[in-house]
Scaffold this active site. Structure first.
Site, PDB file in Angstrom:
ATOM      1  N   HIS A   1      58.003  31.563  -9.663  1.00 51.44           N
ATOM      2  CA  HIS A   1      56.632  31.527  -9.145  1.00 51.44           C
ATOM      3  C   HIS A   1      56.642  32.041  -7.717  1.00 51.44           C
ATOM      4  CE1 HIS A   1      58.568  27.682  -8.295  1.00 51.44           C
ATOM      5  NE2 HIS A   1      57.849  27.626  -7.185  1.00 51.44           N
ATOM      6  N   LEU A   2      55.520  32.624  -7.361  1.00 55.07           N
ATOM      7  CA  LEU A   2      55.355  33.186  -6.024  1.00 55.07           C
ATOM      8  C   LEU A   2      54.369  32.298  -5.283  1.00 55.07           C
ATOM      9  CD1 LEU A   2      56.286  35.872  -4.736  1.00 55.07           C
ATOM     10  CD2 LEU A   2      54.275  36.948  -5.721  1.00 55.07           C
ATOM     11  N   HIS A   3      54.778  31.818  -4.115  1.00 56.60           N
ATOM     12  CA  HIS A   3      53.852  31.050  -3.276  1.00 56.60           C
ATOM     13  C   HIS A   3      53.012  32.026  -2.466  1.00 56.60           C
ATOM     14  CE1 HIS A   3      55.931  27.014  -3.431  1.00 56.60           C
ATOM     15  NE2 HIS A   3      56.877  27.800  -3.890  1.00 56.60           N
TER      16      HIS A   3
ATOM     17  N   GLY B   1      65.574  25.870  -1.815  1.00 56.72           N
ATOM     18  CA  GLY B   1      64.587  24.791  -1.845  1.00 56.72           C
ATOM     19  C   GLY B   1      63.696  24.815  -3.076  1.00 56.72           C
ATOM     20  N   GLN B   2      64.176  25.461  -4.134  1.00 52.66           N
ATOM     21  CA  GLN B   2      63.359  25.548  -5.355  1.00 52.66           C
ATOM     22  C   GLN B   2      63.293  24.195  -6.048  1.00 52.66           C
ATOM     23  OE1 GLN B   2      65.004  28.156  -8.344  1.00 52.66           O
ATOM     24  NE2 GLN B   2      63.046  28.410  -9.390  1.00 52.66           N
TER      25      GLN B   2
ATOM     26  N   ASP C   1      48.522  24.815  -5.353  1.00 48.36           N
ATOM     27  CA  ASP C   1      49.687  23.939  -5.203  1.00 48.36           C
ATOM     28  C   ASP C   1      49.206  22.501  -5.011  1.00 48.36           C
ATOM     29  OD1 ASP C   1      52.902  24.476  -4.291  1.00 48.36           O
ATOM     30  OD2 ASP C   1      52.033  22.510  -3.881  1.00 48.36           O
ATOM     31  N   ILE C   2      49.860  21.584  -5.685  1.00 52.65           N
ATOM     32  CA  ILE C   2      49.441  20.186  -5.650  1.00 52.65           C
ATOM     33  C   ILE C   2      49.720  19.535  -4.276  1.00 52.65           C
ATOM     34  CG2 ILE C   2      51.557  19.067  -6.498  1.00 52.65           C
ATOM     35  CD1 ILE C   2      49.755  17.621  -8.569  1.00 52.65           C
TER      36      ILE C   2
ATOM     37  N   ASN D   1      61.109  30.802  -3.642  1.00 55.44           N
ATOM     38  CA  ASN D   1      62.267  29.940  -3.394  1.00 55.44           C
ATOM     39  C   ASN D   1      63.177  30.047  -4.608  1.00 55.44           C
ATOM     40  OD1 ASN D   1      61.191  28.881  -0.946  1.00 55.44           O
ATOM     41  ND2 ASN D   1      59.858  27.559  -2.145  1.00 55.44           N
TER      42      ASN D   1
HETATM   43  P1  AMP Z   1      59.369  25.520  -5.344  1.00 54.13           P
HETATM   44  O1  AMP Z   1      60.008  24.657  -4.327  1.00 54.13           O
HETATM   45  O2  AMP Z   1      59.288  26.944  -4.926  1.00 54.13           O
HETATM   46  O3  AMP Z   1      59.954  25.340  -6.726  1.00 54.13           O
HETATM   47  O4  AMP Z   1      57.853  25.044  -5.389  1.00 54.13           O
HETATM   48  C1  AMP Z   1      57.285  24.292  -6.406  1.00 54.13           C
HETATM   49  C2  AMP Z   1      55.889  23.984  -5.957  1.00 54.13           C
HETATM   50  O5  AMP Z   1      55.172  23.478  -7.065  1.00 54.13           O
HETATM   51  C3  AMP Z   1      55.789  22.936  -4.843  1.00 54.13           C
HETATM   52  O6  AMP Z   1      55.137  23.496  -3.719  1.00 54.13           O
HETATM   53  C4  AMP Z   1      54.997  21.803  -5.490  1.00 54.13           C
HETATM   54  O7  AMP Z   1      54.111  21.199  -4.592  1.00 54.13           O
HETATM   55  C5  AMP Z   1      54.264  22.524  -6.602  1.00 54.13           C
HETATM   56  N1  AMP Z   1      53.904  21.694  -7.754  1.00 54.13           N
HETATM   57  C6  AMP Z   1      54.671  20.804  -8.396  1.00 54.13           C
HETATM   58  N2  AMP Z   1      54.014  20.261  -9.429  1.00 54.13           N
HETATM   59  C7  AMP Z   1      52.795  20.842  -9.446  1.00 54.13           C
HETATM   60  C8  AMP Z   1      51.637  20.712 -10.261  1.00 54.13           C
HETATM   61  N3  AMP Z   1      51.603  19.856 -11.305  1.00 54.13           N
HETATM   62  N4  AMP Z   1      50.542  21.454  -9.962  1.00 54.13           N
HETATM   63  C9  AMP Z   1      50.570  22.317  -8.924  1.00 54.13           C
HETATM   64  N5  AMP Z   1      51.630  22.487  -8.115  1.00 54.13           N
HETATM   65  C10 AMP Z   1      52.717  21.755  -8.365  1.00 54.13           C
END
Ligand code: AMP
Length: 115
Positions: A100-102, A93-94, A30-31, A87
């Site tokens: 995607h799975l965190h 909070g998506q 995650d960035i 999310n």
């Molecule tokens: P969500 O809120 O579940 O949609 O989470 C999206 C996640 O993607 C967030 O935790 C962001 O920090 C992450 N994210 C967004 N852009 C990137 C990227 N280019 N590379 C890696 N993670 C990212």
């Protein structure tokens, strides 16, 4: 054609720190990590809404959890534990409309829901 940020990462049009890849999934860092370990298990196939899933999606959804388990081992979190989160939608909070799975770990994560 739908093209969100994760579709672009899957297509290698955008860079990402890839820690695992197979035919159907990417696992990326995650960035904006929220824990010492914060990985995202991303299906290569665009898929968004869990509540729109059907039996046809069982394979993909099941494999996503298996890949999360592999990622947990790769990250060295299998012994002390980790948390998997999806999310969904605005209240969930998506941010990225691509399933995607965190995977969070590397420390004790505290309460499950932040109020
Ligand atoms: P969500 O809120 O579940 O949609 O989470 C999206 C996640 O993607 C967030 O935790 C962001 O920090 C992450 N994210 C967004 N852009 C990137 C990227 N280019 N590379 C890696 N993670 C990212």
């Amino acid at each position: 054609m739908i093209s969100d940020i994760f579709c672009k990462i899957v297509q290698k049009e955008l860079p990402a720190e890839i820690v695992y890849e197979d035919e159907e999934f990417l696992v990326i860092k995650d960035i904006h990590p929220q824990a010492p370990v914060h990985l995202l298990v991303v299906p290569k196939k665009h898929f968004d809404q869990i509540h729109a899933a059907s039996h046809e999606d069982l394979d993909l959804l099941g494999k996503m959890v298996l890949v999360a388990g592999k990622a947990a081992k790769l990250a060295g979190t299998e012994e002390k534990g980790y948390r998997l989160i999806i999310n969904q939608g605005q209240d969930g909070g998506q941010l990225v409309p691509h399933l995607h799975l965190h995977l969070l770990g590397g420390k004790a994560l505290g309460p499950k829901i932040i109020r």
